[in-house]
Write an enzyme that holds these catalytic residues in place. Structure first.
Site, mmCIF file in Angstrom:
data_model
loop_
_atom_site.group_PDB
_atom_site.id
_atom_site.type_symbol
_atom_site.label_atom_id
_atom_site.label_comp_id
_atom_site.label_asym_id
_atom_site.label_seq_id
_atom_site.Cartn_x
_atom_site.Cartn_y
_atom_site.Cartn_z
ATOM 1 N N ARG A 114 -26.322 13.151 37.876
ATOM 2 C CA ARG A 114 -26.213 14.609 38.123
ATOM 3 C C ARG A 114 -25.056 14.971 39.062
ATOM 4 N NH1 ARG A 114 -31.776 13.716 38.520
ATOM 5 N NH2 ARG A 114 -32.873 14.399 36.639
ATOM 6 N N LYS A 136 -12.120 21.906 35.420
ATOM 7 C CA LYS A 136 -12.667 22.118 34.071
ATOM 8 C C LYS A 136 -12.777 20.746 33.414
ATOM 9 C CE LYS A 136 -11.240 26.752 32.723
ATOM 10 N NZ LYS A 136 -10.382 27.522 31.813
ATOM 11 N N GLU A 178 3.665 24.593 29.517
ATOM 12 C CA GLU A 178 2.790 25.065 30.609
ATOM 13 C C GLU A 178 3.610 25.432 31.844
ATOM 14 O OE1 GLU A 178 -0.382 25.833 30.749
ATOM 15 O OE2 GLU A 178 -1.054 25.045 28.827
ATOM 16 N N LYS A 212 -1.503 26.979 40.449
ATOM 17 C CA LYS A 212 -2.842 26.740 39.883
ATOM 18 C C LYS A 212 -3.887 26.706 41.001
ATOM 19 C CE LYS A 212 -5.797 24.796 36.680
ATOM 20 N NZ LYS A 212 -5.976 24.217 35.378
ATOM 21 N N GLU A 222 -13.643 31.240 36.523
ATOM 22 C CA GLU A 222 -12.997 32.078 35.518
ATOM 23 C C GLU A 222 -13.748 33.376 35.235
ATOM 24 O OE1 GLU A 222 -10.477 30.105 32.521
ATOM 25 O OE2 GLU A 222 -11.780 31.116 31.099
ATOM 26 N N ARG A 226 -8.693 33.731 36.953
ATOM 27 C CA ARG A 226 -8.325 32.447 36.359
ATOM 28 C C ARG A 226 -7.891 32.592 34.907
ATOM 29 N NH1 ARG A 226 -11.070 26.542 37.465
ATOM 30 N NH2 ARG A 226 -9.825 25.401 35.952
ATOM 31 N N ASN A 230 -4.368 31.547 31.130
ATOM 32 C CA ASN A 230 -4.316 31.510 29.662
ATOM 33 C C ASN A 230 -3.174 32.354 29.113
ATOM 34 O OD1 ASN A 230 -6.493 29.755 29.008
ATOM 35 N ND2 ASN A 230 -7.830 31.345 29.821
ATOM 36 N N HIS A 233 -1.793 31.749 25.683
ATOM 37 C CA HIS A 233 -2.708 30.802 25.041
ATOM 38 C C HIS A 233 -3.490 31.386 23.874
ATOM 39 C CE1 HIS A 233 -1.666 28.269 28.370
ATOM 40 N NE2 HIS A 233 -2.567 27.352 28.069
ATOM 41 N N HIS A 237 -3.720 28.970 20.878
ATOM 42 C CA HIS A 237 -4.950 28.359 20.364
ATOM 43 C C HIS A 237 -5.108 28.651 18.878
ATOM 44 C CE1 HIS A 237 -6.771 28.273 24.683
ATOM 45 N NE2 HIS A 237 -6.136 27.165 24.399
ATOM 46 N N HIS A 253 0.294 21.316 22.277
ATOM 47 C CA HIS A 253 -0.285 22.480 22.970
ATOM 48 C C HIS A 253 0.790 23.336 23.660
ATOM 49 C CE1 HIS A 253 -3.028 24.934 25.254
ATOM 50 N NE2 HIS A 253 -2.456 24.538 26.373
HETATM 51 N N1 GLY Z 1 -6.217 25.438 31.839
HETATM 52 C C1 GLY Z 1 -6.650 26.665 32.323
HETATM 53 C C2 GLY Z 1 -7.576 26.560 33.489
HETATM 54 O O1 GLY Z 1 -7.717 25.503 34.073
HETATM 55 O O2 GLY Z 1 -8.192 27.538 33.826
#
Ligand code: GLY
Length: 354
Positions: A114, A136, A178, A212, A222, A226, A230, A233, A237, A253
């Site tokens: 956990r 993430k 990026e 970032k 997010e 955040r 994107n 993106h 995507h 990407h």
């Molecule tokens: N790759 C976008 C983020 O980490 O929010």
């Protein structure tokens, strides 16, 4: 020389260490950020070929090459290896590789007992400027990418720019897409302004990491800000999803993000949010990172629109990150007709700069 970029998240704060040879800081960083650890499991991927020393007894687990390693069966396999190696919740997982490895190993660490600590040693440009930072983690299922995962922050991130020397050209291009995104976000940090293509790579990575870190610190899960990460993106995507299984159209990407950034600028101009000069600025920035900006051939605007409507951030309407008088922001409720018209313009102006 290394640069340390702090990610300020209260009791989940950590440092991103950027520079040539940063991976050699691993034993120190593990000792400081996970002092309870008595052993480690290093997770890496076929073909990465980067050796690390966590400064503790450790075992290496190598997952298969490619995005397919981000799967539930691989997650189970990793957790079983953790258990068999005697890893406890006090110990540490070390992810060595690109975004596939940091996403998979990070999610395995989030799930094992956990929640076990992990440290990312990011070896691709894309991972160093984006995937390895911000917590993430997750895997793909047949119904979609990253649909199973969690927010689980690493204990530290090492971005060793020496590991980029062997990166294949298309992987470089993907990372540069990026970097171009950060260059267009208009967010300043203590390390200065936007990354530019003429800066040494270590400085570019550090500036991106700092942007970032600032965005993640402001909105870890997010809720809103955040989503700025994107930028470019939504179309990217859709292009990636539409090209899935088509080897001739396999945009990396970041290459897709480069096209998506110019598309976002053209859409913002159509909506009266920015002027021609700002669109030209987007083209100049993306071009400076040596990335193509034309819409790839063979995509029907209507098909791309359908993919965009399925974007998991869409909340039932068409949502884009768009430039405007107040800078780059999230804009909801975009009229599909404007999206289709912008794509049609890109189709008919392929090769020109309008
Ligand atoms: N790759 C976008 C983020 O980490 O929010």
């Amino acid at each position: 020389m290394t640069t340390v970029v702090p990610v300020a998240l209260a009791d989940r704060s950590y440092d991103v260490v950027v520079g040539d040879g940063a991976r050699h800081e691993l034993a120190r960083v593990v000792g400081e950020s996970v002092p309870s650890a008595r052993r480690a499991v290093v997770v890496t991927q076929e073909g990465i070929g980067v050796e690390v020393d966590p400064g503790l007894p450790f075992e290496v687990v190598t997952v298969p090459d490619g995005e397919s390693a981000k799967s539930l069966p691989q997650l189970e396999g990793l957790c079983r290896r953790f258990a068999r190696s005697g890893l406890s919740r006090a110990d540490v997982v070390v992810a060595v590789g690109g975004g596939v490895v940091t996403d998979l190993a990070g999610f395995a660490a989030a799930s094992f007992h956990r929640g076990t600590a992990y440290v990312n040693v990011a070896t691709s440009l894309l991972a160093q400027v984006d995937a390895a930072i911000g917590g993430k983690t997750g895997v793909n299922i047949p119904e979609g990418k990253n649909l199973v995962g969690s927010f689980w922050q690493p204990a530290a991130v090492l971005c060793d720019t020496a590991t980029l020397a062997t990166l294949p050209p298309r992987e470089w291009a993907s990372g540069r897409g990026e970097v171009a995104k950060y260059a267009l976000l208009g967010i300043d940090t203590d390390l200065g302004g936007a990354p530019t293509a003429d800066l040494p790579i270590g400085e570019q990575v550090a500036r991106c990491a700092a942007i970032k870190a600032a965005v993640v610190a402001a909105d870890e899960r997010e809720g809103d800000r955040r989503m700025l990460l994107n930028y470019g993106h939504t179309l990217a995507h859709a292009l990636e999803a539409a090209s899935f299984d088509d080897d001739d159209a396999d945009l990396r990407h970041g290459e897709a993000v480069a096209v998506g950034l110019v598309f976002a600028a053209l859409l913002a101009r159509r909506l009266g949010r920015i002027d021609d000069a700002r669109v030209a600025h987007h083209r100049r920035v993306v071009g400076a990172f040596d990335l193509a900006t034309d819409l790839p051939v063979g995509h029907e605007p209507g098909d791309l629109l359908a993919f965009m409507g399925r974007d998991k951030k869409a909340h039932g309407d068409l949502t884009f990150v768009l430039d405007g008088p107040s800078g780059v922001e999230v804009v909801r409720g975009i009229d599909p007709a404007d999206v289709v018209a912008t794509l049609a313009d890109m189709e008919s102006n392929r090769g020109s700069a309008s």
